[in-house]
Design a protein around this motif. Structure first.
Motif, short mmCIF file in Angstrom:
data_model
loop_
_atom_site.label_atom_id
_atom_site.label_comp_id
_atom_site.label_asym_id
_atom_site.label_seq_id
_atom_site.Cartn_x
_atom_site.Cartn_y
_atom_site.Cartn_z
N GLY A 126 0.82 -1.22 0.00
CA GLY A 126 0.00 0.00 0.00
C GLY A 126 0.84 1.25 0.00
N MET A 127 1.93 1.25 -0.81
CA MET A 127 2.74 2.47 -0.90
C MET A 127 1.88 3.64 -1.36
N ASN A 160 7.01 4.60 0.72
CA ASN A 160 6.72 3.53 1.68
C ASN A 160 6.88 3.94 3.14
N THR A 161 7.53 5.08 3.37
CA THR A 161 7.71 5.58 4.73
C THR A 161 7.73 7.10 4.69
N PHE A 162 7.24 7.70 5.77
CA PHE A 162 7.21 9.16 5.86
C PHE A 162 7.64 9.56 7.26
N GLY A 163 8.56 10.50 7.36
CA GLY A 163 9.05 10.94 8.66
C GLY A 163 8.71 12.40 8.94
N ILE A 164 8.37 12.68 10.19
CA ILE A 164 8.07 14.06 10.62
C ILE A 164 9.04 14.43 11.73
N TYR A 174 10.37 8.82 2.01
CA TYR A 174 11.16 7.63 1.67
C TYR A 174 10.51 6.88 0.51
N PHE A 175 11.31 6.53 -0.47
CA PHE A 175 10.83 5.80 -1.63
C PHE A 175 11.41 4.39 -1.64
N GLY A 176 10.58 3.39 -1.96
CA GLY A 176 11.04 2.01 -2.09
C GLY A 176 10.63 1.46 -3.44
#
Length: 304
Positions: A126-127, A160-164, A174-176
Motif C-alpha cells: 500500500g505504498m 513507503n515511509t514518511f518521517g516528521i 522515503y521511496f522504495g
C-alpha cells in the motif's frame, strides 16, 4: 511501582551505547520516552544510529516501532515529550493517518537531545502516492513543488515511509521499489542536479547502486529539497566502503545487540550545504517483518 523489564533492559543498552561513544546519556530525557511507549517495546523493532560529521556529534539516536493502534503524537504530547504547537507540523501526522493506511509507526530520539521524530510506515502493498500526500493541508508546499520531478523518475507512487521531524520542522519522504535508473550514476546525478543539490562523489555514487531506498528531506520554509540520501542494507558493519571516523568504527564493534540476526543499514546523503555524510543504523531488536517493509528479500536483494 517496579519498572517494566523491557524498558529497564533497553535503558541499560542505551546507556552502554552512549558510554561507548562518549555521549552524555540523560535519564531525564530517555526514561520518559521509554515509559510513555512501554507497552509497545516487547514487540518493537529497536535500532540505534550513529552519524559522521560535526552536526551529529554529541548525540546518539535510538528508535523503535509502535503499533498502528497507537496515536504516537498524542502520547508524546500527553507525556510532555514535545510541546503543542500551532505550526502545521503538529497536525500533519493526523492528516496522513486519516487519509492513508498505516502498518506501524516509529519513534526517534536522542540519548542527549530527547524526542525528535515520528515515522509512518505504509503497508508494503500500500505504498502511497506523492500527489495524495501533497494535497494534505498541513503538508509542506515544497512536496507539491517537487512532485513532478520525482514522478518523472517513476517515484510518484512509491512512498513507503514518511518521517516528521518535530524539532527541526522538516519531513522525510522515503521511496522504495526503485526503478533501476534511479540508482545508476547518470540517473542520480540528473536528479540531484534538478533538485539543486551538489553532485554526490564517486564513492557515494558507487554505494547508490546497492540502495534499496532513497529519501528526500523537505521543509516549510522553501521549495528546496534540503537533503537526498541512499539507504543500503549490509550484514557486516565493515562490508561497505564508507568513510567512518575511527571512534565510530570502534563503537560499532562494541554495540549492545539483542538480535540473533545482525543487520546494518547505511545511509549516504548529500545536503544543500554541500556536505556529504554517512549514518549507520544497527538493530538491537530485529524483526523479519522489516524485510517486507523495506521491500527486500532475506538475502538483502531488492524485491520487484
Amino acid at each position: 511501582m517496579s519498572e517494566p523489564a523491557e524498558s529497564a533492559q533497553l535503558y541499560s543498552a542505551i546507556e552502554e551505547s552512549a558510554r561507548l561513544l562518549e555521549v552524555p546519556c540523560s535519564r531525564e530525557r530517555v526514561w520518559p520516552i521509554l515509559s510513555a511507549y512501554a507497552d509497545s517495546l516487547p514487540k518493537a523493532v529497536i535500532a540505534l544510529r550513529v552519524a559522521t560529521g560535526a552536526r551529529y556529534r554529541g548525540d546518539l539516536d535510538w528508535r523503535f516501532t509502535v503499533g498502528s493502534d497507537v496515536d504516537p503524537y498524542a502520547v508524546a504530547l500527553s507525556n510532555g515529550l514535545t510541546e503543542k504547537t500551532d505550526h502545521p507540523v503538529g497536525t500533519l501526522l493526523a492528516e496522513i493517518s486519516e487519509r492513508c493506511p498505516i502498518a506501524s509507526y516509529g519513534i526517534d530520539f536522542g540519548v542527549a537531545g530527547g524526542f525528535k521524530k515520528i515515522y509512518l510506515f505504509f503497508p508494503p502493498d500500500g505504498m502511497q502516492s506523492l500527489s495524495t500526500l501533497a494535497e494534505l493541508p498541513s503538508m509542506p508546499r515544497s512536496l507539491a513543488d517537487n512532485v513532478d520531478l520525482f514522478a518523472r523518475r517513476g517515484l510518484g507512487d512509491k512512498v513507503n515511509t514518511f518521517g516528521i521531524d518535530y524539532r527541526h520542522r522538516t519531513v522525510n519522504v522515503y521511496f522504495g521499489g526503485l526503478p533501476d535508473e534511479c540508482l545508476e550514476p547518470a540517473g542520480v546525478l540528473s536528479m540531484t542536479r534538478e533538485l539543486g543539490l551538489p553532485d554526490p562523489g564517486e564513492q557515494m555514487l558507487r554505494l547508490g547502486r546497492q540502495a534499496f531506498g532513497i529519501y528526500a528531506s523537505l521543509g516549510w520554509e522553501s521549495s528546496a529539497v534540503e537533503r537526498f540520501c541512499f539507504a543500503v542494507m549490509a550484514s557486516d558493519s565493515s562490508s561497505l566502503p564508507v568513510p567512518l571516523e575511527p571512534e565510530i568504527e570502534q563503537f560499532l564493534k562494541g554495540l549492545p545487540n539483542n538480535a540473533a540476526d545482525s543487520r546494518f543499514v547505511y545511509y549516504a546523503g548529500v545536503s544543500s550545504t554541500g556536505e556529504e555524510n554517512y549514518k549507520v543504523q544497527s538493530y538491537y531488536n530485529w524483526q523479519p517483518r522489516m524485510l517486507d517493509q523495506m521491500l527486500l528479500s532475506d538475502s538483502g536483494e531488492t524485491r520487484a
